[in-house]
Enzyme design. Structure first.
Site, short mmCIF file in Angstrom:
data_model
loop_
_atom_site.label_atom_id
_atom_site.label_comp_id
_atom_site.label_asym_id
_atom_site.label_seq_id
_atom_site.Cartn_x
_atom_site.Cartn_y
_atom_site.Cartn_z
CB VAL A 1 -0.97 0.03 1.28
CG1 VAL A 1 -1.87 1.19 1.30
CG2 VAL A 1 -1.96 -1.19 1.08
CB ALA B 1 8.66 5.86 8.82
CE LYS C 1 -7.51 -4.47 7.50
NZ LYS C 1 -7.36 -4.61 6.03
CB VAL D 1 -14.48 -0.21 6.14
CG1 VAL D 1 -15.44 -1.02 5.94
CG2 VAL D 1 -14.29 0.06 7.59
CB ILE E 1 -15.94 0.10 -1.51
CG1 ILE E 1 -15.53 -1.00 -2.27
CG2 ILE E 1 -17.40 0.25 -1.92
CD1 ILE E 1 -16.23 -2.46 -1.96
N GLY F 1 -2.48 -15.98 -3.94
CA GLY F 1 -2.24 -14.86 -3.08
C GLY F 1 -3.31 -14.45 -2.56
CE LYS G 1 -11.55 -5.34 6.09
NZ LYS G 1 -11.32 -6.12 5.43
N GLY H 1 -5.98 -5.00 -1.85
CA GLY H 1 -5.06 -4.70 -3.05
C GLY H 1 -4.46 -3.34 -2.61
#
Lengths: 445, 445
Positions: free
Chosen positions: B29, B58, B119, B146, B150, B201, B219, B321
């Site tokens: 991410v 970091a 989360k 969450v 979306i 994966g 969530k 993802g």
């Protein structure tokens, strides 16, 4: 060209301060807004940070009895109501264009934030309204203008603010979706299902704005403007309605694995010369039956967004009605009132990308062409050659006996509107072609 | 109890001012965030109202070569990076709980706004984090926590701010949805499809947090808190995973017209004593095949919201993802940075409703009970009487020959968890009952 930058951040009135509301209009939506606002005052106070008070409700005839509202709040002088010092936020749910435009501009120029559900107004005059809001440093909210309760404006303005939207495709008119869905499930004609929609209250007495796609075109203009950071107005949207769709078209679509939906399609693309452009269009569209938009039934709405990082997103729900529209209006009202209390502004109009709007002839999509032809040797070859001449390649061809001749259905790969139109003109000239039954665009594959 | 009211509205730095970003974490991410931020600098400048600059990244080992990032930006001293005067917004994409908690609190206490995708952290420590953000008058954003790309947090916080949410039901874990969908479409066992998910994966080497529902429970806590303006933490969520779901359960569900999904279910309801309560739970759930959540396939996520005025809404897309998560993080970053430039604050934690959290035993739903029984006269009556004794009425019963006996499937009307548990205990005691194959809850009818 204005940008997303507010010109003058405002200090808030301070936590606990009362926020005055002027409600313009007391039709189905206005009544729902008033009722929910007065039934849930404590919730609104907590969510805003101070109490809200409705200062007045502007109507065309204040002497007419109105259910659910304190008669002393009713006024015919909307301008005087808007101008009151103790009004902070103006909610416009009148409908129409000219009169609400005058009122909304008066409100913005007077330093009031505005919440409107008026898609026709926003799509026709977004630039003027946005500039007035920016000049006064106030908010202009219009979540309810697209797909009522379904959050679309907010997600495009905020949630996707860090992404690049590639396309937005939506079922944004409940009336036409009801009619097309009923035709699909019953096999009935357009006229019969329009009559059914009217009987059930899904279509208005004059259904033109819905069935000819004008309502959806307003929403397409708003969606494209938000998605592409470019001013797209109602006049920029190509628009075709559903009144020419026949039971045979629906049946042919079904046979080929599609359903026909009235879609608003907004796209960002790079043309042959390498120029990035945008387009917005509304037309009946073949959608594969396994596409998420295909299963949107009855009068429901759905908006499908494709963005570079997020991928594909869909937003689904009630796209019309008093309560769903009021839900969106009240969400905006909380935002506008919150900013009046605490300071700050919502993201304003963002048009920095200022991409050119494509000529409709340059827009590329796929097509389903349904022809009535003579049933003799060589016809297919003659017709196929016209497609080839215009560099349009075919993805599927289906021929069947039909009415003392043959029915020939051709599905193309992606081609430009200009090339397709030239091809259809050429095909029509062929002696072997009795008629072109329909040409319907195809999306979602 | 804190409210939505920011305690100290802050003046902005002014249009055109640069916003400094500290990025904590450079995994999948973090890399996507960094890449998209540096590839689209002009877009971000326009959308924020001033340029953004990444002051540092970091990481745990700054000497390790990292693709795509200027090595001089790498640091192992996250605290020093956060404390820099020229850092305005801290983006936390490390994962885990204790270390990111320490860093996020340090950032908030230092007057930096925070964007996190974490989360587990938000669900476990929302109160502490929200109080720190309020005390400092800065923003805490967590849209990516969450369902990744979306928009769910934004719509619940803003778009539905004028409505009353009744329930939120979501497929919020991609790994388990992939496994259940694969079991449904192939008939394979849980173990085989978990192995397949691992190979592709979709599942981690240790899949516990996903398959046992812990990730979805975090969530659910976040969704319930937002929806009901009440603090609901991870520990308040009843949680049951999918590891006991068998191919037979899936097949039985199919026969009865259902599909099994791992749902997060958050509800507001009034108990028998007239007290309004909330509940949040995660468990395998039978969903009718024509429900919008039933067709959410593969690793996609979807969140279904029912509100009093809006009615039913659904949000659908990629729930995991690098890029989809980065899309949500960057949308939040634009919001936080915009507020740093122009002043104003995002809506903070809203817990004013402070509704009691229901005992799990008082939660009511429907159940699909699958029994292996003796095939003799009177068995059905003996079993049915146990349900009746506990005031549980039945909506469907199906019996078929099975394994030297009979298989009896009972579908109940709504009943409380306590009553159902007592019934199942009583049924188990019956000599005619060989085993209780499964008890699966049922939602969405």
């Amino acid at each position: 060209m204005s940008t997303a930058v507010p010109t003058s951040p405002k200090a808030g009135k301070g936590a606990g301060a009362e926020v005055g509301i002027a409600l313009l209009g007391y039709g189905t939506v206005g009544q729902a807004v008033y009722r929910l606002l007065t039934e849930n005052t404590e919730d609104f106070t907590h969510r805003i940070g101070g109490p809200v008070a409705v200062r007045g409700v502007a109507v065309s005839d204040a002497s007419k009895p109105r259910e659910g509202v304190d008669p002393s709040l009713l006024t015919e002088d909307a301008h005087a109501l808007i101008a009151r010092d103790d009004v902070d936020v103006v909610v416009e749910v009148i409908g129409g264009i000219d009169y609400p435009r005058e009122l909304v501009l008066a409100a913005l120029n007077n330093g009031k934030s505005v919440v409107t559900a008026n898609k026709a107004l926003v799509a026709a005059h977004s630039a003027e309204l946005a500039e007035a809001a920016d000049a006064a440093g106030v908010d202009l909210y219009f979540e309810a203008a697209v797909a009522a309760a379904i959050p679309v404006v907010g997600p495009l303005r905020r949630s996707l603010a860090g992404d690049k939207v590639k396309s937005v495709m939506g079922i944004v008119n409940g009336t036409t979706n009801f009619i097309l869905d009923a035709m699909d499930s019953t096999g009935a004609s357009y006229d019969d299902m329009l009559a059914e929609a009217t009987r059930l209250g899904y279509a208005e007495a004059d259904p033109t704005a819905d069935v000819e796609g004008h309502d959806a075109a307003s929403k397409a203009a708003i969606l494209a403007s938000l998605a592409f950071h470019t001013r797209v107005s109602y006049d920029d949207v190509y628009c075709e309605g559903i009144s020419s769709i026949t039971a045979e078209d629906i049946e042919a679509a079904r046979t080929a694995g599609y359903v026909i939906k009235l879609l608003a399609v907004c796209e960002r693309f790079t043309d042959d010369a390498g120029v990035e452009k945008v387009s917005a269009r509304v037309h009946p569209t073949l959608v594969p039956r396994d596409h998420p938009l295909a299963s949107v039934s009855k009068s429901f709405n759905a908006v499908f967004v494709e963005a570079e990082a997020a991928g594909r997103l869909m937003f689904y729900g009630n796209g019309a009605g008093g309560n769903p529209t009021a839900s969106a209006v009240l969400g905006d009202l909380v935002g506008a009132a919150r900013n009046k209390v605490h300071g700050g502004r919502a993201p304003g109009e963002s048009t920095y990308a200022n991409l050119p709007i494509a000529e409709f002839g340059d827009v590329r999509t796929r097509y389903h062409v349904d022809l009535h032809v003579e049933d003799r040797v060589g016809v297919l070859s003659e017709i196929a050659s016209k497609f080839a001449l215009n560099q349009i390649s075919l993805s599927a061809v289906r021929q069947e006996e039909f009415n003392e001749g043959a029915r020939l259905v051709v599905v193309t790969h992606e081609a430009s509107e200009n090339d397709l139109a030239a091809t259809v003109d050429a095909v029509k000239q062929l002696p072997a072609v009795k008629s072109v039954n329909s040409v319907i665009r195809l999306e979602g594959e």
